[in-house]
Design a protein around this motif. Structure first.
Motif, short mmCIF file in Angstrom:
data_model
loop_
_atom_site.label_atom_id
_atom_site.label_comp_id
_atom_site.label_asym_id
_atom_site.label_seq_id
_atom_site.Cartn_x
_atom_site.Cartn_y
_atom_site.Cartn_z
N UNK A 257 38.84 -29.96 -40.06
CA UNK A 257 37.20 -29.79 -40.66
C UNK A 257 37.26 -27.81 -40.49
N UNK A 258 36.89 -27.86 -41.51
CA UNK A 258 36.44 -26.06 -41.62
C UNK A 258 34.91 -26.30 -41.91
N UNK A 259 34.28 -25.44 -40.86
CA UNK A 259 33.14 -25.23 -41.51
C UNK A 259 31.97 -23.75 -41.09
N UNK A 260 31.61 -23.72 -42.82
CA UNK A 260 31.06 -22.58 -43.32
C UNK A 260 29.13 -22.50 -43.13
N UNK A 261 28.86 -21.11 -43.03
CA UNK A 261 27.46 -21.50 -43.48
C UNK A 261 27.57 -19.73 -43.89
N UNK A 262 26.08 -19.59 -44.06
CA UNK A 262 25.49 -17.84 -44.30
C UNK A 262 24.26 -17.67 -43.37
N UNK A 263 24.44 -16.42 -42.75
CA UNK A 263 23.38 -16.26 -42.17
C UNK A 263 22.91 -15.49 -42.65
N UNK A 264 21.61 -15.77 -42.68
CA UNK A 264 20.48 -15.08 -43.86
C UNK A 264 19.37 -13.13 -43.20
N UNK A 265 19.26 -13.33 -41.94
CA UNK A 265 18.88 -12.46 -41.25
C UNK A 265 19.77 -11.56 -40.51
N UNK A 266 21.11 -11.69 -40.16
CA UNK A 266 21.12 -10.25 -39.60
C UNK A 266 22.49 -10.96 -38.47
N UNK A 267 22.00 -12.44 -38.37
CA UNK A 267 22.46 -12.56 -36.78
C UNK A 267 24.22 -12.88 -37.01
N UNK A 268 25.06 -12.61 -35.45
CA UNK A 268 26.00 -12.71 -35.84
C UNK A 268 26.62 -13.69 -34.47
N UNK A 269 27.99 -13.78 -34.07
CA UNK A 269 28.08 -14.97 -32.90
C UNK A 269 29.11 -14.72 -32.16
N UNK A 270 28.14 -14.69 -30.99
CA UNK A 270 28.40 -13.86 -29.37
C UNK A 270 29.68 -14.73 -28.56
N UNK A 271 29.66 -15.45 -28.92
CA UNK A 271 30.26 -16.54 -28.27
C UNK A 271 30.44 -18.09 -28.51
N UNK A 272 31.19 -18.61 -27.95
CA UNK A 272 31.72 -19.96 -28.53
C UNK A 272 31.64 -20.70 -27.51
N UNK A 273 31.11 -22.06 -27.31
CA UNK A 273 32.57 -23.54 -27.02
C UNK A 273 32.95 -24.32 -27.70
N UNK A 274 34.00 -24.73 -27.96
CA UNK A 274 34.10 -26.47 -28.24
C UNK A 274 34.11 -26.16 -29.88
N UNK A 275 34.44 -25.07 -30.22
CA UNK A 275 35.08 -24.30 -31.66
C UNK A 275 35.15 -22.97 -31.45
N UNK A 276 36.08 -22.48 -32.70
CA UNK A 276 36.33 -21.48 -32.50
C UNK A 276 36.18 -20.97 -34.18
N UNK A 277 36.37 -19.26 -34.55
CA UNK A 277 35.69 -19.03 -35.92
C UNK A 277 37.61 -18.13 -36.68
N UNK A 278 37.40 -18.57 -37.31
CA UNK A 278 38.99 -17.77 -38.09
C UNK A 278 39.42 -17.06 -37.98
N UNK A 279 38.04 -16.07 -37.63
CA UNK A 279 38.72 -14.10 -37.83
C UNK A 279 37.51 -13.88 -36.35
#
Length: 671
Positions: A257-279
Motif C-alpha cells: 500500500x501507498x498512502x498520500x495526503x496533503x499538508x495544508x499548514x506547512x507541516x513537515x515530517x521529522x521522523x517515522x516509525x513503522x513506515x517511510x516516505x518514498x522520497x
C-alpha cells in the motif's frame, strides 16, 4: 524629543509668537482614532432566518482559450462566492453545503472548504458537489459570540471553469442546501439580476435526534477501510501522531500500500516509525518557509518536507529495528488482508513526528492532513472522504497495567471500494464449458488500452481454443485465426486489442449431472512478481447454496450478512504463492509461461429447483481477485445447437450403448 527654536522679527509679533517650538515626535494611537469600518450589511432575507442561511453569488466570468464558435464547447473561467451563516440559536458542527452545479463545471479552487469525497482540485463537479469547511468546520451562534461574523459565518471563494453558457447568460447552480442531518431546506430564491441565490434551512421538527453522547465529537463511521489519525503527544511546535489502517471489508485488500495526503499548514515530517516516505528529502524545507523559521534546525535528519508525501509500509525484516520498528501491526511490506483471512494482518500502524509553523504554536492547534488517498498493487480502488473529528481513541496501557490511555485528539478518514469502470479493471475472467469447444476470452481492453493504432479497442475478442489460454496474448493471434477458420467464424481486418490484465481467471463448467455439477477455476498470473496469500471470490446467484467442496484450495462460503452467495478460495498452506510469469525453454518458439493454480469445485443440486447449469446458472455474476472486481465476458458458452438450446453430451450415451452391445453379444454367445 527634538525641538527647534525659531526667533522671529518684532514686527511679526502680532502674527507669530516671537519664540515657539517645532517638535518632532513619534505618533502613538491610543485606542481607535477612527471608528472601525462597519461590517457589510447582512442581506434583508437573513434577518428573517432562524436557522442556517446559505447564499451563492455569481461574481464574474471570462472567456478561456481556446476560443470556439460552438457555444456548448466554449470554456469560461468563473468566480463565485458561497456563504454559510449560523443565524439560529444552536451551534452547527461540521457544516456541509451542497451546490448543484449544472454547467459541466470544473472546480479549480474553493478557498475555505474542501470536497467531502476527498477529490483533488481541479475536480469535475458538473453533477453537483458537497463542500465541507476547512479550517472553520464549526459555526458558533451569534448569541455566544456577540454577533462576531468571523465565528458564525464561513465564506467559500470559488474559482472554476464552466461550459455551455451563452455570452450574456448568468450561470447559476440548480440549488443549494445544507447537508447536515436534521435540517430541512426549501427551494432557494434568486434575486439581484438573478446572480444571487439564498435559502434558509431550518431544523426539521420530524427529525428524531439520537440520544446525545457526552461528547462534542462526531460518532465513528463505518466503511470498507477506516484510517485513524491520533495525536499521542503534543508540544508547542510539534506533535507525535499515529496512523491506524483497519480493513473492514470481507473482500477488501491492499498489497504494497501507498498512502498520500496533503499538508495544508506547512507541516513537515521529522521522523517515522513503522513506515517511510518514498522520497527522503529536506530541500523543500530549506528553501521554504520552514527553513526561514527554523534557522538553527538540522534538516539533514528530516524524513520528508513534501506537501504531498507518499508513505509506504516497512518490510518485515525491519519489524524489530529499535529505531524505525518495534510497533505492533507494523512492517508487513504493505499487506493488509481481509479480517476473515487473518485478523492479525487486517491492520497496519505507523507513527510520525510532525513539526508545525506559526501561528500554530499552541499545543491545541492541531490540524490533520487533508485529501487522503490509498492504493495498492492489483487491489480495489478506494475513494476516501475528508477527516472528521471523532472521540479520542483509547489504548491499553503500554506498561501492562489495567488502565487505559487516551489520545489527545483523533480524526477518522473512511475509504470505500469503488466499482471499476469499463476498461479500467485490473483482472479479467474467461468462460468455457465441456459442452462447447471454444473459450470466450477476456474482454478487449478489459484493463485498459494504451496502444490502439494497430488494433481495434472496440471489437469483440476472437474465440479461442482451450490451449490458447496458456500463452501470452501476443502468441495467441495465430491460434485465434486458425480456430476461426476451423469454426467458420469471421476474422476482422483490424484484430481486437488484448485485455492487458495482469491476472486472469478461467471459469470452466466441468460436468453436469442429475444430482450435482462441477466447475474448474484456473488462475493465471501474467505479472513478473508473485502474489502472496492470494485469494479469489466467486459470486453465484443461484448455485452458491449447493457448494460442497474445493479440492486443491481452501474454500469458505461467506456468511449471508457479509456478502450473499459468495465463495472465498485461498491457497493451501505452502501453496499460497501465485507465482509470476517466467521465461519458456526457448524464447524463439516457447513463449513465457504464466504462474498458474487450479482446482475443481463440486456442487450439489439438492433443494435447488429450476437450476439450469447450461442456461447460465453455473457461471458467476461477480469474480474477485485479491479484492479487485474482475471484468466478466458479456456472453456465456452455449450448446452446439440453437442459442440457449440444451446440448446432450454424446460421450456417456456412446459408452452406455457400447456396454449394452457387449452384454447382448455375450448373452448370444453363451446360449
Amino acid at each position: 524629543m527634538r525641538c527647534l527654536i525659531i526667533h522671529t522679527p518684532f514686527w511679526l509679533f502680532f502674527v507669530l509668537v516671537s519664540n515657539f517650538e517645532l517638535c518632532f515626535t513619534q505618533d502613538y494611537i491610543i485606542g481607535d482614532s477612527q471608528p472601525a469600518a462597519a461590517a457589510a450589511a447582512a442581506p434583508p432575507e437573513q434577518n428573517e432566518c432562524n436557522g442556517i442561511f446559505l447564499t451563492y453569488t455569481f461574481l464574474s466570468r471570462e472567456r478561456e482559450f481556446p476560443y470556439v464558435k460552438n457555444v456548448s464547447a466554449q470554456a469560461w473561467a468563473f468566480r463565485a462566492q458561497a456563504t454559510v451563516v449560523n443565524a439560529g440559536p444552536t451551534e452547527l458542527d461540521n457544516w456541509k453545503m451542497y451546490i448543484g452545479f449544472q454547467h459541466r463545471e470544473i472546480l479549480v479552487s474553493a478557498a475555505g472548504a474542501v470536497l467531502v469525497d476527498g477529490s483533488d482540485f481541479p475536480a469535475a463537479v458538473g453533477k453537483g458537489a458537497t463542500l465541507a469547511g476547512y479550517t472553520q468546520t464549526d459555526l458558533k451562534t451569534s448569541i455566544e459570540t456577540a454577533g462576531d461574523y468571523n465565528q458564525i459565518q464561513a465564506t467559500i471563494d470559488i474559482t472554476g471553469t464552466q461550459f455551455g453558457v451563452k455570452k450574456n447568460g448568468i450561470p447559476m447552480p440548480k440549488t443549494i442546501r445544507l447537508e447536515n442531518e436534521g435540517f430541512k431546506c426549501p427551494q432557494p430564491r434568486r434575486h439581484r439580476n438573478k446572480s444571487y441565490m439564498h435559502v434558509c434551512c431550518k431544523k426539521d421538527p420530524k427529525f428524531k435526534q439520537k440520544p446525545p453522547k457526552k461528547t462534542k465529537f462526531l460518532p465513528r463511521q463505518n466503511g470498507d477501510l477506516s484510517l485513524t489519525y491520533d495525536v499521542l503527544q503534543a508540544y508547542g511546535n510539534n506533535y507525535l501522531a499515529q496512523v491506524t489502517i483497519d480493513n473492514n471489508n470481507p473482500l477488501g485488500r491492499l498489497d504494497h500500500w501507498n498512502l498520500t495526503w496533503e499538508w495544508k499548514r506547512g507541516e513537515f515530517i521529522s521522523t517515522m516509525r513503522g513506515a517511510y516516505t518514498h522520497k527522503i528529502d529536506y530541500s523543500d524545507c530549506i528553501f521554504g518557509p520552514q527553513g526561514q523559521y527554523y534557522q538553527d534546525f538540522d534538516f539533514s535528519q528530516v524524513m520528508n518536507c513534501e506537501k504531498n508525501p507518499i508513505i509506504a509500509d516497512l518490510p518485515s525484516n525491519r519489524a524489530n529495528d529499535s529505531k524505525v520498528g518495534k510497533l505492533p501491526f507494523c512492517c508487513k511490506n504493505g499487506t493488509i488482508l481481509p479480517p476473515l483471512m487473518d485478523q492479525s494482518k487486517a491492520r497496519s500502524i505507523f507513527q510520525l513526528q510532525v513539526y508545525k509553523l506559526p501561528p500554530d504554536f499552541n499545543r491545541t492547534a492541531l490540524y490533520p492532513p487533508q485529501k487522503w488517498k490509498i492504493n495498492g498493487i492489483l487491489n480495489p480502488s478506494y475513494k476516501c472522504g475528508a477527516p472528521i473529528r471523532v472521540e479520542p481513541t483509547q489504548f491499553p496501557d503500554s506498561t501492562g497495567l489495567q488502565a487505559i490511555t487516551t489520545a489527545i485528539a483523533s480524526w477518522q478518514v473512511v475509504c470505500n471500494i469503488t466499482t471499476p469502470k469499463p476498461k479500467q479493471s485490473r483482472c479479467c475472467v474467461s468462460f468455457s464449458a465441456y459442452y462447447n469447444d471454444s473459450v470466450i476470452p477476456c474482454n478487449t481492453c478489459a484493463c485498459g488500452c494504451d496502444e490502439t493504432q494497430t488494433c481495434n479497442p472496440n471489437s469483440s475478442p476472437l474465440l479461442l481454443p482451450p490451449e490458447a489460454l496458456l500463452v501470452p496474448f501476443d502468441n495467441r493471434t495465430v491460434k485465434a485465426k486458425a480456430w476461426a477458420k476451423i469454426k467458420h467464424l469471421p476474422i476482422p481486418k483490424k484484430l481486437p486489442c488484448p485485455d492487458n490484465c495482469g491476472v486472469s481467471l478461467n471459469w470452466h463448467i466441468n460436468s453436469d449431472y442429475i444430482s450435482g455439477w462441477t466447475a474448474r477455476i484456473t488462475l493465471f498470473n501474467w505479472e513478473e512478481y508473485p502474489f502472496e496469500d492470494w485469494f479469489a471470490a466467486v459470486q453465484l446467484d443461484k448455485a452458491a447454496k449447493g457448494y460442497e467442496n474445493v479440492y486443491s484450495f481452501n474454500g469458505t462460503k461467506l456468511p449471508p450478512d457479509m456478502i450473499k452467495n459468495t465463495i472465498l478460495f485461498q491457497g493451501l498452506e505452502g501453496l499460497n504463492y501465485l507465482m509470476g510469469e517466467t521465461n519458456g525453454t526457448d524464447p524463439s518458439y516457447d513463449p513465457r509461461v504464466p504462474g498458474k493454480q487450479q482446482s475443481v469445485i463440486s456442487f450439489t443440486k439438492k433443494n435447488l429447483r429450476n437450476l439450469n447449469i447450461k442456461e447460465g446458472d453455473g457461471f458467476p455474476s461477480k469474480v474477485y481477485f485479491n479484492g479487485e472486481e474482475c471484468a466478466l465476458p458479456p456472453h456465456i458458452p452455449l450448446g452446439n445447437g440453437a442459442a440457449h438450446g440444451l446440448h446432450v453430451n454424446s460421450e456417456p450415451v456412446m459408452l452406455l450403448l457400447t456396454i449394452m452391445a457387449f452384454f447382448i453379444l455375450f448373452n448370444d454367445g453363451f446360449h
